[in-house]
Structure formats: structure tokens, C-alpha cells
Design a protein around this motif. Structure first.
Motif, PDB file in Angstrom:
ATOM      1  N   TYR A 176       8.794   3.706  -5.545  1.00 18.20           N
ATOM      2  CA  TYR A 176       8.190   4.251  -6.757  1.00 18.20           C
ATOM      3  C   TYR A 176       6.898   4.974  -6.390  1.00 18.20           C
ATOM      4  O   TYR A 176       6.307   4.749  -5.333  1.00 18.20           O
ATOM      5  CB  TYR A 176       7.916   3.154  -7.785  1.00 18.20           C
ATOM      6  N   ALA A 177       6.487   5.883  -7.289  1.00 17.39           N
ATOM      7  CA  ALA A 177       5.284   6.682  -7.063  1.00 17.39           C
ATOM      8  C   ALA A 177       4.093   6.021  -7.746  1.00 17.39           C
ATOM      9  O   ALA A 177       4.187   5.612  -8.896  1.00 17.39           O
ATOM     10  CB  ALA A 177       5.484   8.090  -7.596  1.00 17.39           C
ATOM     11  N   GLU A 178       2.996   5.905  -7.009  1.00 11.43           N
ATOM     12  CA  GLU A 178       1.758   5.366  -7.559  1.00 11.43           C
ATOM     13  C   GLU A 178       0.796   6.525  -7.767  1.00 11.43           C
ATOM     14  O   GLU A 178       0.417   7.201  -6.810  1.00 11.43           O
ATOM     15  CB  GLU A 178       1.163   4.328  -6.602  1.00 11.43           C
ATOM     16  N   PRO A 179       0.393   6.800  -9.021  1.00 12.06           N
ATOM     17  CA  PRO A 179      -0.442   7.972  -9.295  1.00 12.06           C
ATOM     18  C   PRO A 179      -1.888   7.766  -8.843  1.00 12.06           C
ATOM     19  O   PRO A 179      -2.308   6.654  -8.495  1.00 12.06           O
ATOM     20  CB  PRO A 179      -0.345   8.109 -10.822  1.00 12.06           C
ATOM     21  N   GLY A 180      -2.637   8.835  -8.880  1.00 11.27           N
ATOM     22  CA  GLY A 180      -4.059   8.759  -8.562  1.00 11.27           C
ATOM     23  C   GLY A 180      -4.397   9.394  -7.235  1.00 11.27           C
ATOM     24  O   GLY A 180      -3.534   9.725  -6.425  1.00 11.27           O
ATOM     25  N   TYR A 237       3.681   6.999  -2.350  1.00 11.58           N
ATOM     26  CA  TYR A 237       4.948   6.310  -2.523  1.00 11.58           C
ATOM     27  C   TYR A 237       4.849   4.882  -1.999  1.00 11.58           C
ATOM     28  O   TYR A 237       4.313   4.637  -0.915  1.00 11.58           O
ATOM     29  CB  TYR A 237       6.070   7.051  -1.798  1.00 11.58           C
ATOM     30  N   CYS A 238       5.392   3.943  -2.789  1.00  5.81           N
ATOM     31  CA  CYS A 238       5.364   2.519  -2.435  1.00  5.81           C
ATOM     32  C   CYS A 238       6.782   1.963  -2.422  1.00  5.81           C
ATOM     33  O   CYS A 238       7.650   2.430  -3.158  1.00  5.81           O
ATOM     34  CB  CYS A 238       4.536   1.718  -3.435  1.00  5.81           C
ATOM     35  N   LEU A 239       6.970   0.947  -1.619  1.00 12.43           N
ATOM     36  CA  LEU A 239       8.249   0.241  -1.566  1.00 12.43           C
ATOM     37  C   LEU A 239       8.063  -1.162  -2.122  1.00 12.43           C
ATOM     38  O   LEU A 239       7.109  -1.857  -1.756  1.00 12.43           O
ATOM     39  CB  LEU A 239       8.755   0.158  -0.123  1.00 12.43           C
ATOM     40  N   ARG A 257       0.838  -1.202   0.000  1.00 11.16           N
ATOM     41  CA  ARG A 257       0.000   0.000   0.000  1.00 11.16           C
ATOM     42  C   ARG A 257       0.878   1.259   0.000  1.00 11.16           C
ATOM     43  O   ARG A 257       1.977   1.246   0.545  1.00 11.16           O
ATOM     44  CB  ARG A 257      -0.915   0.006   1.224  1.00 11.16           C
ATOM     45  N   PRO A 258       0.395   2.365  -0.610  1.00 12.74           N
ATOM     46  CA  PRO A 258       1.203   3.582  -0.679  1.00 12.74           C
ATOM     47  C   PRO A 258       0.998   4.489   0.532  1.00 12.74           C
ATOM     48  O   PRO A 258       0.015   4.370   1.260  1.00 12.74           O
ATOM     49  CB  PRO A 258       0.687   4.264  -1.953  1.00 12.74           C
ATOM     50  N   ARG A 259       1.928   5.373   0.730  1.00 13.21           N
ATOM     51  CA  ARG A 259       1.794   6.479   1.672  1.00 13.21           C
ATOM     52  C   ARG A 259       1.962   7.771   0.885  1.00 13.21           C
ATOM     53  O   ARG A 259       2.931   7.917   0.125  1.00 13.21           O
ATOM     54  CB  ARG A 259       2.873   6.407   2.754  1.00 13.21           C
ATOM     55  N   SER A 260       1.059   8.721   1.069  1.00 15.29           N
ATOM     56  CA  SER A 260       1.151   9.985   0.340  1.00 15.29           C
ATOM     57  C   SER A 260       2.262  10.850   0.928  1.00 15.29           C
ATOM     58  O   SER A 260       2.642  10.709   2.101  1.00 15.29           O
ATOM     59  CB  SER A 260      -0.169  10.738   0.406  1.00 15.29           C
ATOM     60  N   ALA A 261       2.775  11.770   0.101  1.00 14.43           N
ATOM     61  CA  ALA A 261       3.797  12.695   0.578  1.00 14.43           C
ATOM     62  C   ALA A 261       3.267  13.551   1.716  1.00 14.43           C
ATOM     63  O   ALA A 261       3.989  13.844   2.678  1.00 14.43           O
ATOM     64  CB  ALA A 261       4.276  13.570  -0.585  1.00 14.43           C
ATOM     65  N   ARG A 262       1.985  13.929   1.632  1.00  9.85           N
ATOM     66  CA  ARG A 262       1.396  14.750   2.694  1.00  9.85           C
ATOM     67  C   ARG A 262       1.325  13.969   4.004  1.00  9.85           C
ATOM     68  O   ARG A 262       1.616  14.508   5.080  1.00  9.85           O
ATOM     69  CB  ARG A 262       0.007  15.229   2.269  1.00  9.85           C
TER      70      ARG A 262
END
Length: 232
Positions: A53-57, A62-64, A20-25
Motif C-alpha cells: 500500500y502507498a503511504e502519503p506524505g 510504498y509499504c508491505l 517503513r516505506p520506500r519511495s518510488a524514486r
């Protein structure tokens, strides 16, 4: 939190929630820094080879890539110091530089208290005499297999006669007193072993050598037994 600690914590935070990603904010709020700082930190991690890597949307971030990373390394202080002592045996070999770099990375990944204890323990250990008996290997020779290129070397034979050779590095042979770079010698049109302390000059050319196998018969040394290094 200093930047080094924050970079390490960023990786561990992304590892904990992967894939799962974490946003920059979200990361900026969590680490109490600006979004711009997070973006710079992520860029630094990517430049150093961390698979972020960055996941758009709208729900991206950001994901690892968890499959391409290792979990934290938990060395004990005694284990870290044992590795440092073992590294002393690599003086004069082509692997002293990479081994020292690997140890520094491992110590940097240790828990803070353990790293401090390892440094304290190391400070209590003293070694008598020189670190090694073999001369050091030129850095460009030590890197010959990691970055395959044709090398142009100045070489002195046992009688002291100097020649200029173009060689295609194939491997190393280590003995109790010397290290040899095994290579295809274009001057002799054959495989030759070059004693590293007789290499007086090294130039890396832009040419990538053709693939060549290092065969057992190429290491037909008339004395001693040659054993291949393994990692198991």
C-alpha cells in the motif's frame, strides 16, 4: 534483471524495511529503472494480491504489510521433486489444478540454483504407466467449493437415465476409484452424492446458495470409514 526477478526483489526489499516505506524514486534508483516502471510493478503486485500500500506524505512511499506475507520458501531440490511426484496421486481429483499451481509458485520462490537443480532432478525421473486410474473432474466441479454458487448439472444415474439438477455444493468424498460431489439436490430436496464422472454438463448460476452445514449423518455411507481431511 528481468521483470519476474524484479517483482520478487521488490517484495523482498519492502519486506526487509517493513513497516517503513520506500519511495518510488528510491526504488527506481535501486533497481535502475524509471519511476513509471516501479509504479507499474507495484500495481501488478497489488493486482496479484500482494499487500503493498502507498503511504502519503513527504516521507511516504510504498509499504508491505509484513503480517500478511510469508518469508521466502526454501525448498531443497529433493523436496520440490517429492512434491511433484506426490501430485501425480492427485490426478482425477478436484485438487489437481490448485496443487499444480501451488507447486509452480513454490518453485518460482526458490533460489535460482536450487530451482535449476530441481528441474534437472525432475528430468531424471520417469514414471511408468498412466498418472492415475480415476477420470478427471470437470474444472467447474473442482471449483464448486471455492466459489460457492448454485450449479445446474446434467447427471446420469447408474442405469444411464439423465436428469437436469440444480444443486448446492457442500463437500467432496473420495474413494479409491471415484470422487463424489456432495450437494443439496433441489430436485430431491435432500443431500445427495454425485459421482463426478457421471456429471455430463455444468453451468454456474449467479445464485449464491444459503449456508448449509455438512453433517456427519449426511455421510452415512454403508461401507468403509469416512475420515475428514486435516492440514496437521
Amino acid at each position: 534483471m528481468n521483470r519476474t526477478d524484479r517483482l520478487y526483489a521488490l517484495v523482498e526489499e519492502l519486506r526487509a524495511v517493513a513497516p517503513r516505506p520506500r519511495s518510488a524514486r528510491w526504488l527506481a534508483g535501486h533497481f535502475e529503472v524509471s519511476v513509471r516502471t516501479v509504479e507499474r510493478d507495484i500495481n501488478a503486485l497489488q493486482q496479484s494480491g500482494v499487500p503493498v500500500y502507498a503511504e502519503p506524505g513527504r516521507t511516504g512511499g510504498y509499504c508491505l504489510d509484513k503480517a500478511r506475507t510469508l518469508p521466502p520458501v526454501n525448498l531443497t531440490p529433493g523436496e520440490a521433486v517429492a512434491m511433484a511426484v506426490a501430485l501425480r496421486q492427485l490426478e482425477g481429483t478436484p485438487f489437481r489444478g490448485p496443487a499444480g499451481s501451488a507447486l509452480r509458485k513454490l518453485v518460482a520462490a526458490m533460489q535460482g540454483d536450487d530451482a535449476a537443480a530441481a528441474r534437472d532432478l525432475a528430468g531424471r525421473i520417469h514414471l511408468l504407466g498412466d498418472a492415475g486410474t480415476m477420470p478427471s473432474v470437470p474444472r467447474l466441479v473442482a471449483d464448486a467449493l471455492s466459489s460457492p454458487r448454485v450449479l445446474r448439472i446434467g447427471y446420469g444415474d447408474r442405469e444411464g437415465a439423465a436428469t437436469l439438477r440444480e444443486i448446492e455444493p457442500l463437500g467432496y468424498v473420495g474413494t479409491a476409484t471415484h470422487w463424489y460431489l456432495v450437494a443439496w439436490c433441489r430436485l430431491r430436496d435432500a443431500v445427495r452424492a454425485f459421482r463426478t464422472d457421471r456429471i455430463s454438463a455444468v453451468t454456474i448460476t449467479a445464485e449464491v446458495p444459503p449456508p448449509r452445514a455438512l453433517r456427519g449423518e449426511d455421510l452415512d455411507i454403508p461401507y468403509g470409514t469416512v475420515r475428514q481431511l486435516t492440514l496437521s
